[in-house]
Design an enzyme around this catalytic site. Structure first.
Site, PDB file in Angstrom:
ATOM      1  N   ASP A  20     -11.428   2.788  -4.243  1.00 47.73           N
ATOM      2  CA  ASP A  20     -10.537   3.523  -3.353  1.00 47.73           C
ATOM      3  C   ASP A  20     -11.349   4.345  -2.360  1.00 47.73           C
ATOM      4  O   ASP A  20     -10.996   5.475  -2.032  1.00 47.73           O
ATOM      5  CB  ASP A  20      -9.609   4.429  -4.162  1.00 47.73           C
ATOM      6  CG  ASP A  20      -8.279   4.665  -3.458  1.00 47.73           C
ATOM      7  OD1 ASP A  20      -8.060   4.076  -2.387  1.00 47.73           O
ATOM      8  OD2 ASP A  20      -7.470   5.443  -3.980  1.00 47.73           O
ATOM      9  N   HIS A  80       0.838  -1.203   0.000  1.00 41.08           N
ATOM     10  CA  HIS A  80       0.000   0.000   0.000  1.00 41.08           C
ATOM     11  C   HIS A  80       0.871   1.250   0.000  1.00 41.08           C
ATOM     12  O   HIS A  80       2.047   1.200   0.348  1.00 41.08           O
ATOM     13  CB  HIS A  80      -0.925  -0.001   1.221  1.00 41.08           C
ATOM     14  CG  HIS A  80      -2.075   0.937   1.081  1.00 41.08           C
ATOM     15  ND1 HIS A  80      -2.069   2.196   1.647  1.00 41.08           N
ATOM     16  CD2 HIS A  80      -3.268   0.803   0.435  1.00 41.08           C
ATOM     17  CE1 HIS A  80      -3.206   2.801   1.361  1.00 41.08           C
ATOM     18  NE2 HIS A  80      -3.950   1.991   0.627  1.00 41.08           N
TER      19      HIS A  80
END
Length: 204
Positions: A164, A42
């Site tokens: 997202d 990430h």
């Protein structure tokens, strides 16, 4: 993975500015390959030293630019350390259509030939590791041409649909995906079949 049914692991960038290419972390790659599960890398803010690059330009930090550069560089460190030579079946997932790496395959290969003459030698070209050991997700809001480029660069089997949220409204992500021209077969792969394959999800 075995007891709770997890499908992989997500790591939030570096830890204390130590990166996953360092040898003491290779056990993570060894176990991921042995368990046949991916590692999702990430995004993260750049280190304090790197952050100097953005002084006076806060608009370039975060999702605009800095997160992607930091994460893409981290991925290249992993490749260039020889992680995928040592663990050829290990899989890394990058969000945001691959943190720009799919669009730089030719440049990366060309630059490596020049820069690595006196350094570490990998078994394959950088582009081969990116296309062979990395998956990318569609997380975020991307124009159709960007998604088409990712599909062309990575192959239709290595792109996974994702959102997202809360940074991007779910409907906006859906609209962008649905407005990208592709065959029904490719759309189904990206929407669910690739995730079922790579994450070992139940077939729907």
């Amino acid at each position: 993975m075995k007891e709770l049914g997890f499908k992989g692991a997500m790591i939030q960038g570096s830890t204390g500015w130590e990166y996953l290419d360092e040898s003491k972390y290779w056990v993570i790659w060894e176990r991921a390959e042995a368990l046949d599960v991916p590692i999702y890398l990430h995004v993260q803010e750049p280190s304090f030293d790197t952050a100097k690059l953005y002084q006076g330009h806060p608009e370039l930090t975060g999702a605009t630019w800095a997160w992607g550069v930091e994460t893409g560089t981290h991925a290249l460190r992993i490749i260039n350390a020889g992680v995928f030579d040592a663990f050829p079946k290990a899989t890394l997932i990058l969000g945001h259509l691959g943190e720009s790496l799919p669009y730089l395959l030719g440049r990366l290969d060309e630059g490596y030939i020049i820069a690595a003459k006196s350094g570490r030698k990998l078994q394959k070209r950088l582009s081969e590791y990116i296309r062979g050991n990395i998956l990318v997700t569609t997380s975020g809001l991307y124009r159709p041409e960007a998604l088409l480029c990712a599909i062309a660069a990575m192959g239709e089997d290595r792109v996974l649909y994702s959102m997202d949220y809360p940074f991007v409204h779910p409907q906006a992500s859906i609209d962008c995906f649905e407005n990208t021209p592709m065959s029904d077969e490719v759309r189904e792969k990206i929407a669910r079949l690739n995730a079922e394959k790579w994450l070992g999800l139940p077939r729907t």
